[in-house]
Design a protein around this motif. Structure first.
Motif, PDB file in Angstrom:
ATOM      1  N   GLN A 327       0.829  -1.203   0.000  1.00  0.00           N
ATOM      2  CA  GLN A 327       0.000   0.000   0.000  1.00  0.00           C
ATOM      3  C   GLN A 327       0.861   1.251   0.000  1.00  0.00           C
ATOM      4  O   GLN A 327       0.569   2.217  -0.725  1.00  0.00           O
ATOM      5  CB  GLN A 327      -0.914   0.008   1.231  1.00  0.00           C
ATOM      6  CG  GLN A 327      -2.129  -0.898   1.104  1.00  0.00           C
ATOM      7  CD  GLN A 327      -3.041  -0.762   2.309  1.00  0.00           C
ATOM      8  OE1 GLN A 327      -2.590  -0.447   3.414  1.00  0.00           O
ATOM      9  NE2 GLN A 327      -4.320  -1.014   2.110  1.00  0.00           N
ATOM     10  N   ALA A 330       2.367   1.774  -3.403  1.00  0.00           N
ATOM     11  CA  ALA A 330       1.364   2.291  -4.330  1.00  0.00           C
ATOM     12  C   ALA A 330       1.076   3.760  -4.065  1.00  0.00           C
ATOM     13  O   ALA A 330       0.884   4.551  -4.997  1.00  0.00           O
ATOM     14  CB  ALA A 330       0.081   1.467  -4.221  1.00  0.00           C
ATOM     15  N   CYS A 360      -0.918  -1.773  -5.897  1.00  0.00           N
ATOM     16  CA  CYS A 360      -1.950  -1.721  -4.859  1.00  0.00           C
ATOM     17  C   CYS A 360      -2.570  -3.100  -4.641  1.00  0.00           C
ATOM     18  O   CYS A 360      -2.935  -3.788  -5.606  1.00  0.00           O
ATOM     19  CB  CYS A 360      -3.036  -0.729  -5.258  1.00  0.00           C
ATOM     20  SG  CYS A 360      -4.312  -0.493  -3.999  1.00  0.00           S
ATOM     21  N   GLU A 367      -9.120   2.060  -2.277  1.00  0.00           N
ATOM     22  CA  GLU A 367      -7.948   2.716  -2.854  1.00  0.00           C
ATOM     23  C   GLU A 367      -7.914   2.512  -4.370  1.00  0.00           C
ATOM     24  O   GLU A 367      -7.564   3.413  -5.127  1.00  0.00           O
ATOM     25  CB  GLU A 367      -6.663   2.182  -2.218  1.00  0.00           C
ATOM     26  CG  GLU A 367      -6.428   2.643  -0.785  1.00  0.00           C
ATOM     27  CD  GLU A 367      -7.277   1.882   0.220  1.00  0.00           C
ATOM     28  OE1 GLU A 367      -7.953   0.906  -0.181  1.00  0.00           O
ATOM     29  OE2 GLU A 367      -7.276   2.262   1.407  1.00  0.00           O
ATOM     30  N   TRP A 520      -3.810   6.630   3.741  1.00  0.00           N
ATOM     31  CA  TRP A 520      -3.346   5.416   3.060  1.00  0.00           C
ATOM     32  C   TRP A 520      -2.423   4.630   3.977  1.00  0.00           C
ATOM     33  O   TRP A 520      -2.491   3.419   4.031  1.00  0.00           O
ATOM     34  CB  TRP A 520      -2.602   5.806   1.771  1.00  0.00           C
ATOM     35  CG  TRP A 520      -3.485   5.836   0.593  1.00  0.00           C
ATOM     36  CD1 TRP A 520      -4.603   6.578   0.444  1.00  0.00           C
ATOM     37  CD2 TRP A 520      -3.328   5.076  -0.591  1.00  0.00           C
ATOM     38  NE1 TRP A 520      -5.154   6.344  -0.773  1.00  0.00           N
ATOM     39  CE2 TRP A 520      -4.406   5.438  -1.436  1.00  0.00           C
ATOM     40  CE3 TRP A 520      -2.407   4.143  -1.044  1.00  0.00           C
ATOM     41  CZ2 TRP A 520      -4.565   4.886  -2.701  1.00  0.00           C
ATOM     42  CZ3 TRP A 520      -2.558   3.604  -2.308  1.00  0.00           C
ATOM     43  CH2 TRP A 520      -3.634   3.960  -3.111  1.00  0.00           C
TER      44      TRP A 520
END
Length: 533
Positions: A327, A330, A360, A367, A520
Motif C-alpha cells: 500500500q 502504491a 496496490c 484505494e 493510506w
C-alpha cells in the motif's frame, strides 16, 4: 348537486347517482351531473371521470349517456383544463382532460352515429387544443407508455420460436436498445427486456450476434447505471456461452465483461463478478480447443484478469505487514501521478496511476476505486472516451454501493457525451447529482444540496437528445440538432466539463496530499480528494 348518500365523501358524485334505483330519477340525476360537473371545483373529480371511462369502454354502443349530454360535458372539461391552469394543477385534475378524451374516443370509434353526435356537441376544437398541448411532456409520457405496451406485446410472441424470424428483422433489432421510453417508464424494461427474451433462445442469439450495432448497445447498457443493466449483462453472457455465437461476439463483448468482473452483487445476482470470470475462463478453454477464434489482444486482457484473481487469492495468505508495504509503495507512485497531473503532464499521470494499480493490493478496493477514477480523468482529458468509460466503470463496480461513486459517475457521463451516447450520459449525470446531494465529500456537498450548474446543463442537453420524439421532429424540421458540438447548448456543456470536472482548488493541493498520505498509511478508506481538472 343533491346529496344522495350521506356517507359518500363526494356528495352528488357519479357513483352515488348511478345507485339510484328509479330509472327516471337516475337519468335526471345523470343529466344534472353532466351539466354541473364542468363548473365544479371539488376535490376527487378524477374518480367519476375515470368511472365514466370504464363505463364507456365496457358499453361503447350504449346511447344512454350520449343522450344525457356526456359529449358536451367532456368537451367542457377539456376546455377547462386548457384555460384554467390553477384548476388543472390541483389535486389529480391533470388527468381529467385525457380521461375525457378517452371517454369521447371509446364512444365514437365503433358507432358512426355517435361520432356525428360528438362533432355536433363541439368536441373537435377542445380535442385539437389538447393535441396541441400534448406536444409537451405529457405527450412523451403517453407516447412512451404506448411504446412500452407495444414492446411488451411483441415480447409475448418472442417466447414462441415460430415468431422469432419475423421479430428479428435487422432494422428492428438495431433500434431496440434505443426504445427505452424516456424516464417515465421506470417499471418497464422496454427494448432491452425484449432483447433479453430474444437472447434466451438459440435462434434469437443467432440473429443478435450478426448485428454489431446491437452488440455495441448491449455493451453500453451493461456499462451504464441503467436500472436494466443486469438484462444487458444476461444477454452478453448468453451470447458468449453459446458455441454457435461465441466466435462472432467474443472480441466485442470480452472487454465489457472484464470491466464488470469486480461486481459483487447486482440486484438478485450474487457473486456476479465470479460468474463473469468463470465464463471468461471457459472462453479461454474453448479457444484452446478451437482454431484460435479469439484475437491476441482479447486473450491478453482475459489473462490479465485471471492473473489478478490469482493475485487476490495469494493476498489472503499474505502477512498484514507485507500488504501495508505494498500500500505504501502504491501511495508513493500515486502521489507522483498527482504531481504530474497538477503540472499538466496528463499522460505521465496516467502511467503513474497504472503503476500504482499494479502495486496496490487487490483487496484494497476503496484505494483502487480512487486510482481507476483518477486514471479515467486522465483518459478523459486525453480525449480517449472508451478508456475513460472502462476505468470509470471499474471504479463504480468496486465501489460500495455499486454505481454510486460520484466523481466516476460524472467522468463516465462526460465520456458518454463525447461518444454521443445521450441516454447513458443522462443516467450517469442524474445519479451524479443525486450523489452530490448525499455526499460527505466537501468538494461535492459544499453547494448545500444545490444541483451543480454544469451537471444541470449536461442533463438538459441529454434530455433533449434522448427525447422520445426527437427523430420524428428532426425529420420534419421541428427542432435543431442540440446534440451537435457546434450549437450553443452543447458548447455550453462542453466548456463546463473541463472547467469543473475535479472541483478542487490549487491552494489546497498540499494539504490534500498530506491527508491522503496519512490515511493510506493507516489503511484508511477516504476517497482521494486530489482530483482536479
Amino acid at each position: 348537486m343533491d346529496k344522495i348518500q350521506s356517507d359518500c365523501p363526494y356528495p352528488g358524485c357519479f357513483f352515488c347517482v348511478m345507485k339510484e334505483a328509479n330509472p327516471s330519477k337516475r337519468r335526471a340525476s345523470v343529466l344534472k351531473f353532466f351539466r354541473e360537473l364542468p363548473s365544479q371545483d371539488d376535490d376527487g373529480q378524477v374518480l367519476p371521470i375515470s368511472g365514466l371511462w370504464n363505463t364507456a369502454m365496457a358499453h361503447p354502443n350504449d346511447p344512454e349517456f350520449i343522450n344525457l349530454g356526456i359529449f358536451e360535458c367532456m368537451a367542457a372539461l377539456i376546455w377547462k383544463g386548457s384555460k384554467n391552469r390553477r384548476w388543472l394543477s390541483h389535486d389529480q385534475n391533470i388527468y381529467i382532460p385525457y380521461y375525457a378524451a378517452h371517454v369521447i374516443g371509446s364512444y365514437t370509434m365503433n358507432m358512426e352515429e355517435f361520432a356525428e353526435r360528438a362533432v355536433r356537441a363541439g368536441v373537435i376544437p377542445p380535442l385539437v387544443e389538447l393535441l396541441r398541448e400534448m406536444e409537451s411532456r405529457k405527450a412523451e409520457e403517453w407516447g412512451s407508455q404506448l411504446q412500452c405496451w407495444s414492446l411488451q406485446l411483441i415480447n409475448c410472441f418472442a417466447f414462441k420460436p415460430e415468431f422469432l424470424h419475423d421479430i428479428c428483422k435487422p432494422e428492428f433489432l438495431a433500434k431496440l436498445p434505443g426504445m427505452w421510453g424516456g424516464l417515465v417508464n421506470e417499471n418497464s424494461p422496454a427494448g432491452i427486456g425484449l432483447l433479453r427474451t430474444i437472447c434466451q433462445s438459440k435462434v434469437g442469439r443467432g440473429h443478435v450476434a450478426n448485428i454489431s450495432g446491437v452488440l455495441e448497445a448491449l455493451c453500453n447498457i451493461s456499462h451504464s447505471s441503467d436500472d436494466w443493466q443486469y438484462m444487458a449483462i444476461d444477454c452478453i453472457l448468453w451470447l458468449v456461452q453459446d458455441p454457435s455465437t461465441y466466435h462472432k461476439v467474443i472480441d466485442k463483448i470480452a472487454p465489457t465483461l472484464i470491466d464488470l468482473a469486480d461486481i459483487s452483487t447486482l440486484g438478485d445476482y450474487k457473486k456476479l463478478g465470479d460468474t463473469i470470470v468463470t465464463v471468461l475462463q471457459e472462453c479461454m478453454q474453448q479457444n484452446n480447443n478451437s482454431r484460435n477464434s479469439v484475437s491476441s489482444h482479447t486473450i491478453e486482457k482475459i489473462e490479465e484478469l485471471l492473473s489478478s484473481r490469482q493475485k487476490l487469492k495469494s493476498e489472503r495468505n499474505m502477512p498484514k505487514e507485507d500488504l501495508h508495504i505494498k500500500q505504501a509503495a502504491a501511495l508513493v507512485v500515486k502521489l507522483e501521478g498527482n504531481s504530474l497531473f497538477s503540472s499538466g503532464n496528463i499522460e505521465g499521470a496516467a502511467t503513474k496511476y497504472s503503476e500504482a494499480l499494479a502495486l496496490c493490493p487487490m483487496k484494497s478496493k476503496k484505494e483502487r476505486v480512487v486510482l481507476y477514477s483518477n486514471r479515467a480523468q486522465c483518459y478523459l482529458l486525453l480525449q480517449q472516451p472508451l478508456a475513460a468509460i472502462s476505468d470509470a466503470t471499474r471504479a463504480l463496480c468496486l465501489h460500495s454501493p455499486l454505481n454510486r461513486h460520484a466523481k466516476s459517475l460524472w467522468r463516465r457521463a462526460q465520456a458518454y457525451d463525447m461518444l454521443g451516447l445521450a441516454k447513458e450520459s443522462l443516467l450517469d449525470a442524474i445519479l451524479f447529482i443525486n450523489e452530490c446531494s448525499q455526499s460527505s465529500d466537501p468538494d461535492l456537498s459544499s453547494r448545500q444540496n444545490k444541483v451543480p450548474d454544469y451537471a444541470e446543463r449536461l442533463v438538459k442537453k441529454q434530455m433533449r437528445a434522448a427525447w422520445l420524439f426527437r427523430e420524428s421532429s428532426l425529420k420534419h424540421g421541428g427542432i435543431h440538432c442540440e446534440g451537435d458540438a457546434s450549437d450553443a447548448f452543447g458548447q455550453e456543456v462542453d466548456d463546463s466539463e473541463w472547467e469543473t470536472v475535479g472541483e478542487s482548488d490549487g491552494e489546497n493541493d498540499e494539504r490534500r496530499e498530506v491527508d491522503d498520505e496519512t490515511e493510506w498509511k493507516n489503511a484508511g478508506h477516504r476517497e482521494d480528494a486530489f482530483e482536479k481538472s
